[in-house]
Design a protein around this motif. Structure first.
Motif, PDB file in Angstrom:
ATOM      1  N   GLY A 124      11.680  -1.269  -5.888  1.00 25.68           N
ATOM      2  CA  GLY A 124      10.817  -2.252  -5.227  1.00 25.68           C
ATOM      3  C   GLY A 124      11.493  -2.838  -4.006  1.00 25.68           C
ATOM      4  O   GLY A 124      12.483  -2.314  -3.521  1.00 25.68           O
ATOM      5  N   ASP A 169       0.970   0.731  -3.988  1.00 30.22           N
ATOM      6  CA  ASP A 169       1.434   0.311  -5.307  1.00 30.22           C
ATOM      7  C   ASP A 169       0.394   0.598  -6.385  1.00 30.22           C
ATOM      8  O   ASP A 169       0.749   0.939  -7.521  1.00 30.22           O
ATOM      9  CB  ASP A 169       1.771  -1.184  -5.299  1.00 30.22           C
ATOM     10  CG  ASP A 169       3.155  -1.457  -4.726  1.00 30.22           C
ATOM     11  OD1 ASP A 169       3.768  -0.517  -4.186  1.00 30.22           O
ATOM     12  OD2 ASP A 169       3.624  -2.611  -4.807  1.00 30.22           O
ATOM     13  N   ARG A 202       2.229  -1.525   1.219  1.00 29.87           N
ATOM     14  CA  ARG A 202       2.276  -1.743  -0.224  1.00 29.87           C
ATOM     15  C   ARG A 202       1.448  -2.952  -0.646  1.00 29.87           C
ATOM     16  O   ARG A 202       1.091  -3.062  -1.826  1.00 29.87           O
ATOM     17  CB  ARG A 202       3.728  -1.944  -0.689  1.00 29.87           C
ATOM     18  CG  ARG A 202       4.591  -0.685  -0.653  1.00 29.87           C
ATOM     19  CD  ARG A 202       5.975  -0.939  -1.231  1.00 29.87           C
ATOM     20  NE  ARG A 202       5.882  -1.591  -2.508  1.00 29.87           N
ATOM     21  CZ  ARG A 202       6.456  -2.751  -2.820  1.00 29.87           C
ATOM     22  NH1 ARG A 202       7.177  -3.399  -1.918  1.00 29.87           N
ATOM     23  NH2 ARG A 202       6.315  -3.275  -4.019  1.00 29.87           N
ATOM     24  N   MET A 220       8.601   1.137  -7.411  1.00 28.96           N
ATOM     25  CA  MET A 220       7.903  -0.126  -7.615  1.00 28.96           C
ATOM     26  C   MET A 220       8.303  -0.729  -8.950  1.00 28.96           C
ATOM     27  O   MET A 220       8.106  -0.116  -9.993  1.00 28.96           O
ATOM     28  CB  MET A 220       6.397   0.138  -7.585  1.00 28.96           C
ATOM     29  CG  MET A 220       5.531  -1.075  -7.733  1.00 28.96           C
ATOM     30  SD  MET A 220       3.803  -0.601  -7.830  1.00 28.96           S
ATOM     31  CE  MET A 220       3.790   0.277  -9.396  1.00 28.96           C
TER      32      MET A 220
END
Length: 416
Positions: free
Chosen positions: A115, A49, A398, A91
């Motif tokens: 996401g 991320d 992530r 994301m």
């Protein structure tokens, strides 16, 4: 790495250092579009991320340099105003560039965010707040375009129907360069919001009340770059505390702010886990038997929804009936069916999950459906009999830096 294999039954021992907070660093990186000079960020985790949000900033014209755990971000003189779908779909935190872009350039065009699929997380509150600051919002073709009125954004009084962390952060970042004063009521109180406010104040912003339900921002003309160290990740810390407890181990979790994990500590202590504070962090000592407790997720300072799946894994080891009530995300029980594959006795009714314990979990092939669900399956695998195969590991990557290495250093049998 798409799969993890875990041979359970080994108590974890040793110490583990918590990385910088994922949920704090993402808005802070977005905020680096606001100043007129470079920012240096310390203790930045090496996560997918973080890489994605850096790509977004580079697309917008910023120059990003990474050296180990340090990021140096040079903001663009005239930022590009469009964040493309290829990044934002990965994301939802990419949406946090909207506030800074409106403040700096008066215009932002952003695709609807992606996401983890843990339920509806609309951006309505973000847009409502930005509209109250004078932005005109247009929807079309899966994207949102926002334009500041002539003369730029202006301060206003904004009430949030729900204390959304992302909306609070986006509004703060837009308001710091707006004309006049902004008041955000029913604001999110999370430590990550406080960290962002501290970062902005160091750059010259005027913000009062971060960490309370009412935040007051007085706009300034410009901000300057600073050096800032990101707070430790409270969810990673909670996950390792549960790892020590679920395996019956003895683990020192370093680089943790105890006050940030108070709700998790309270439930661990209520279950019978031994946890106490040392100079270097929090020590968790697991027991042979735990007592079932009820858990209800709430916005901070309540029990965090991001720790609900991990706590569910631990409650399979507790004697009695536990009820988990999920109030934040309506679709955050996708890990239940995977835990059942391992032998857990869990029933769900609406937003409630009923866990009967204790059970002896058995290794099985399971799939991570989202970031925290994946963490819960890893925890379950650590205490299960036999080998657990966790697929879709990209979700876990992530949010957890060097997860496999950190668990190995504690004595876990885990490999890819």
């Amino acid at each position: 790495m798409e799969k993890l294999f875990i041979r359970g039954g080994r108590p974890l021992h040793g110490k583990v250092r918590v990385s910088g907070s994922k949920n704090a660093v993402l808005p802070i990186i977005a905020a680096c579009l606001l100043p007129t000079s470079p920012c240096t960020l310390e203790d930045i985790p090496g996560l997918a991320d973080v890489h994605t949000i850096c790509l977004v900033l580079q697309h917008l014209g910023a120059r990003v340099e990474r050296k180990g755990t340090t990021l140096v971000i040079h903001p663009p003189e005239k930022p590009s105003t469009e964040a493309p779908y290829e990044f934002v779909r990965q994301m939802r935190a990419s949406f946090l560039v909207m506030g800074p872009l409106l403040a700096r350039a008066g215009l932002a065009a952003i695709s609807l965010p992606g996401g983890c699929a843990i339920g509806s997380r609309p951006v309505d509150l973000h847009l409502k707040g930005l509209q109250m600051l004078g932005a005109r919002i247009e929807h079309g073709y899966g994207s949102i375009r926002a334009r500041a009125e002539k003369g730029g954004l202006r301060g206003n009084r904004i009430y949030l129907d729900f204390p959304s962390v992302g909306a609070t952060e986006n509004i703060i970042m837009a308001a710091v360069l707006a004309r006049g004063q902004t008041l955000i009521e029913n604001a999110a109180e999370e430590p990550e919001v406080v960290d962002l406010a501290n970062f902005l104040c160091a750059m010259g912003a005027k913000i009062k009340g971060a960490g309370t339900k009412v935040i007051k921002i007085t706009g300034v003309k410009e901000l300057h770059g600073v050096t800032h160290t990101v707070i430790p990740d409270r969810i990673e810390a909670g996950t390792y505390l549960v790892a020590g407890a679920i395996t019956g181990g003895n683990v020192l979790v370093e680089n943790v702010i105890a006050n940030h994990v108070k709700p998790v500590l309270a439930k661990l202590l209520e279950m019978g886990v031994t946890v106490y504070e040392e100079n270097d962090g929090l020590r968790v000592i697991g027991q042979q038997e735990y007592t079932a407790v009820d858990v209800k997720t709430m916005p901070y300072p309540g029990f965090p929804t991001d720790m609900q799946p991990q706590m569910m894994a631990l409650l399979t080891r507790a004697r009695g009936t536990a009820i988990i009530t999920e109030t934040v995300f309506e679709n955050r029980f996708m890990h239940v069916s995977e835990l059942r594959r391992m032998g857990a006795r869990i029933k769900t009714v609406g937003r409630n999950a009923v866990i009967q314990g204790p059970v002896h979990l058995s290794g099985a092939p399971v799939k991570a459906t989202d970031l925290r669900a994946g963490a819960a399956l890893v925890l379950a695998g650590l205490c299960a009999e036999g080998v657990t195969e966790v697929s879709n590991v990209h979700h876990i990557q992530r949010g957890y830096e060097h997860l496999m290495d950190k668990l190995r250093n504690l004595g876990a049998a885990i490999w890819a």
